[in-house]
Design a protein around this motif. Structure first.
Motif, short mmCIF file in Angstrom:
data_model
loop_
_atom_site.label_atom_id
_atom_site.label_comp_id
_atom_site.label_asym_id
_atom_site.label_seq_id
_atom_site.Cartn_x
_atom_site.Cartn_y
_atom_site.Cartn_z
N VAL A 1 0.84 -1.20 0.00
CA VAL A 1 0.00 0.00 0.00
C VAL A 1 0.87 1.25 0.00
O VAL A 1 0.64 2.19 -0.77
N VAL A 2 1.89 1.28 0.86
CA VAL A 2 2.78 2.43 0.92
C VAL A 2 3.52 2.62 -0.40
O VAL A 2 3.67 3.74 -0.89
N ALA B 1 12.48 16.02 7.36
CA ALA B 1 13.41 15.54 6.35
C ALA B 1 14.84 15.99 6.62
O ALA B 1 15.79 15.34 6.17
N VAL B 2 14.99 17.11 7.37
CA VAL B 2 16.34 17.62 7.63
C VAL B 2 16.62 17.83 9.13
O VAL B 2 17.76 18.10 9.50
N LEU C 1 7.84 1.91 7.42
CA LEU C 1 7.19 1.63 6.13
C LEU C 1 7.64 2.62 5.06
O LEU C 1 7.68 2.28 3.88
N ALA C 2 7.99 3.84 5.47
CA ALA C 2 8.43 4.85 4.49
C ALA C 2 9.72 4.46 3.80
O ALA C 2 9.96 4.83 2.65
N GLY C 3 10.56 3.71 4.50
CA GLY C 3 11.82 3.27 3.91
C GLY C 3 12.69 4.42 3.45
O GLY C 3 12.77 5.47 4.10
N ASP C 4 13.32 4.24 2.29
CA ASP C 4 14.25 5.25 1.78
C ASP C 4 13.56 6.56 1.40
O ASP C 4 14.21 7.60 1.34
N LEU D 1 6.23 10.35 3.12
CA LEU D 1 5.06 9.53 3.43
C LEU D 1 4.00 10.38 4.12
O LEU D 1 2.80 10.25 3.82
N ALA D 2 4.39 11.25 5.05
CA ALA D 2 3.42 12.09 5.74
C ALA D 2 2.65 12.96 4.75
O ALA D 2 1.43 13.10 4.85
#
Length: 219
Positions: free
Chosen positions: A6-7, A151-152, A183-186, A192-193
């Protein structure tokens, strides 16, 4: 059909952050962080996300990329840039908020959002509170900024606000931030958010992602 499927389907079609959509190359430096603050302010109004994103681009293209330039611009210059981006409904009040926020950021944090981060000293609730000292940044705007800045700024991870978690629930992904980060992985939790927020607002997106995930899982 797995949660990972799904992700993967969601990120394939909607895996960009709002900052990326606005042309902001987010780094831990003052200018892009300020641009993200402006974007969070614009996105927090009850207006289409696309209009807020295009308005952030218009402000940057006009040269209003840092708080000193924003404060130095005339009120009419800010209004004109907001209008070019499609922000006409809120242009006058937002033009004033942008100037007031730029003055406050310059005076209190020397035009550098990283000083706000340093003042919070790794405490995300304190940082969320400090963000709301800026005119036009309420709880929603603070959540948007934190969602993207993770992210940073690693200490913010995981940051999935109410809208993102609503999207996660609709997709059957649960509401545990640590699990969503895995689940977001790389792609990272910020991407993902942002995708989950879009899922919270779009029934068709949810349907399409679940259909794609089922199809790929069955193949």
């Amino acid at each position: 059909m797995t949660q990972q499927a799904v992700v993967a389907a969601l990120l394939r079609s909607h895996g960009s952050t709002y900052a990326e959509d606005a042309g902001i190359r987010l780094r831990d430096t003052p200018q892009p962080l300020y641009q993200l603050l402006v974007l969070a302010l614009l996105l927090s109004a009850p207006i289409r996300a696309g209009a807020a994103v295009s308005t952030a681009r218009a402000l940057n293209e006009t040269g209003l990329r840092n708080p000193r330039r924003m404060a130095a611009a005339t009120w009419q210059q800010r209004v004109d840039a907001l209008d070019r981006g499609g922000y006409r409904r809120y242009d006058e009040s937002t033009a004033t908020q942008l100037a007031d926020g730029a003055h406050l950021l310059t005076r209190r944090w020397h035009a550098d959002p990283r000083r706000m981060r340093a003042e919070a000293d790794g405490d995300v609730p304190i940082l969320r509170h400090l963000l709301q000292d800026l005119p036009g940044i309420g709880p929603t705007g603070a959540d948007i900024f934190l969602r993207e800045v993770q992210a940073v700024w690693p200490e913010v991870v995981p940051y999935f606000d109410t809208k993102a978690l609503r999207g996660a629930e609709r997709l059957g992904l649960g509401t545990d931030g640590a699990a969503l980060t895995r689940l977001a992985g790389d792609a990272g939790p910020a991407a993902l958010a942002a995708a989950l927020v879009r899922a919270s607002l779009d029934d068709d997106l949810v349907t399409e992602c679940l259909r794609e995930a089922r199809t790929r899982s069955a193949a």
